[in-house]
Motif scaffolding. Structure first.
Motif, PDB file in Angstrom:
ATOM      1  N   ASN A  22      40.942  38.037  36.138  1.00 19.31           N
ATOM      2  CA  ASN A  22      41.630  38.817  37.331  1.00 19.31           C
ATOM      3  C   ASN A  22      40.443  39.875  37.933  1.00 19.31           C
ATOM      4  O   ASN A  22      40.000  39.961  38.964  1.00 19.31           O
ATOM      5  CB  ASN A  22      42.760  39.083  37.090  1.00 19.31           C
TER       6      ASN A  22
ATOM      7  N   SER B 148      44.089  35.147  47.023  1.00 20.43           N
ATOM      8  CA  SER B 148      43.751  34.929  45.565  1.00 20.43           C
ATOM      9  C   SER B 148      44.625  35.849  44.977  1.00 20.43           C
ATOM     10  O   SER B 148      45.136  35.638  44.038  1.00 20.43           O
ATOM     11  CB  SER B 148      42.393  35.512  45.428  1.00 20.43           C
TER      12      SER B 148
ATOM     13  N   GLN C  99      47.188  34.563  42.249  1.00 20.21           N
ATOM     14  CA  GLN C  99      47.352  35.072  40.871  1.00 20.21           C
ATOM     15  C   GLN C  99      48.681  35.655  40.520  1.00 20.21           C
ATOM     16  O   GLN C  99      48.983  35.641  39.443  1.00 20.21           O
ATOM     17  CB  GLN C  99      46.232  36.257  40.536  1.00 20.21           C
TER      18      GLN C  99
ATOM     19  N   GLN D  83      50.806  34.381  37.364  1.00 20.43           N
ATOM     20  CA  GLN D  83      51.117  35.080  36.313  1.00 20.43           C
ATOM     21  C   GLN D  83      52.738  35.030  36.183  1.00 20.43           C
ATOM     22  O   GLN D  83      53.307  35.009  35.101  1.00 20.43           O
ATOM     23  CB  GLN D  83      51.032  36.552  36.654  1.00 20.43           C
TER      24      GLN D  83
END
Length: 325
Positions: free
Chosen positions: A5, A56, A60, A64
């Protein structure tokens, strides 16, 4: 995942800086009235970079969140698998202990079974089979002292059985010898020799039988000499008949003259008895003596003469007066 990340953030940051630089250059060019293209390109680039960055970040975050949900879902399963693994290890150890316990238990049962089989073979007098099982006790179970003790016990039983069988056979041979059944005695000795070739007593049986046979032969020869010396004709002939089974050709030849004299005396004695019976008109006795004379001396002249007189003697024997009627 955090390092990945961070890398993406730096990438988007650098791209955004470049887009802002292009946008700034476009603003300067537009202010100088040198064209709006650079400004438009910079604005589009800034918007695209910001949009992609936001997308993005959203992806992410969703990833997660999905990972956390997956971890939350998998964590109990993982713990359960760990518990199952521990349980399986425990079961494996217990199974190993159980197999060892079974092996020990079966080992004892197998040993007891072999011991019983040894006793059964001893009872059946199957010595070879018993010794094979004793070897198994020594090699498979390691009981050397017990195996040695059993071997000695088996050997003792076998020796006792052999001695008992030999003693019985020796008693039978003794009876055969006393009854002058020498062929049966030798056959029994040969049978024992095949069964117990290493037994010293069995090895000496043929020699003992022959010694007894020779002893009996000597006794007959001595009795023959005594009977001849005493002019015991009947006794001499009876002994001579027995001696016929023992004499060698040379021994028989050496006794021919004496034997002829004895048989001549016997024939003369029968002739005298026949004559006396006829003289006394004892027809039945005369016929009986005549038949004996003919049977024992078929080729003698006296026998032919007696045979010629027998029909008349039988006729007189059957007459009523002769029967005392």
């Amino acid at each position: 995942m955090a390092r990945q990340n961070s890398s993406l953030t730096w990438v988007f940051f650098l791209i955004l800086v470049l887009a802002l630089a292009v946008f700034g250059v476009g603003v300067l060019l537009a202010a100088q009235a040198r064209g709006w293209e650079m400004l438009a390109a910079g604005g589009i680039a800034v918007v695209l970079v910001l949009g992609l960055w936001a997308l993005s970040l959203s992806v992410q975050n969703a990833h997660q969140h999905a990972l956390r949900r997956l971890e939350d879902a998998v964590s109990p399963v993982h713990e359960r698998l760990q518990q199952i693994s521990v349980l399986l290890n425990l079961i494996s150890e217990q199974q190993l202990i159980s197999e060892r316990a079974k092996s020990v238990a079966f080992r004892e049962k197998d040993l007891e079974a072999i011991r019983r089989a040894v006793r059964e073979d001893i009872a059946r007098q199957d010595w070879e089979a018993a010794l094979v099982l004793v070897s198994d006790i020594e090699t498979a179970f390691g009981y050397r002292q017990e195996a040695q003790r059993l071997r000695e016990e088996i050997e003792g039983y076998r020796s006792e059985q052999v001695r008992r069988e030999v003693d019985n056979a020796v008693a039978l041979i003794d009876r055969y010898c006393r009854e002058e059944q020498w062929n049966q005695a030798w056959r029994e000795a040969e049978r024992l020799g095949r069964l117990f070739p290493d037994d010293p007593q069995v090895q000496g049986l043929p020699r003992d039988i022959e010694a007894r046979r020779q002893g009996f032969k000597k006794h007959l020869l001595d009795s023959w000499q005594e009977a001849v010396a005493a002019h015991d004709v009947d006794g001499s002939i009876e002994i001579l008949k027995k001696l016929d089974l023992y004499l060698t050709p040379s021994e028989a030849e050496s006794m021919q003259d004496t034997a002829r004299r004895v048989f001549k005396d016997k024939m003369q004695s029968l002739g005298q008895q026949f004559t006396l019976a006829v003289k006394n008109r004892q027809w039945a006795e005369a016929v009986q003596i005549g038949e004996t004379l003919i049977r024992d001396f078929p080729n003698a002249l006296m026998s032919r003469e007696v045979a010629a007189r027998l029909p008349l003697l039988r006729q007189r024997m059957n007459e009523p007066q002769a029967a005392g009627v």
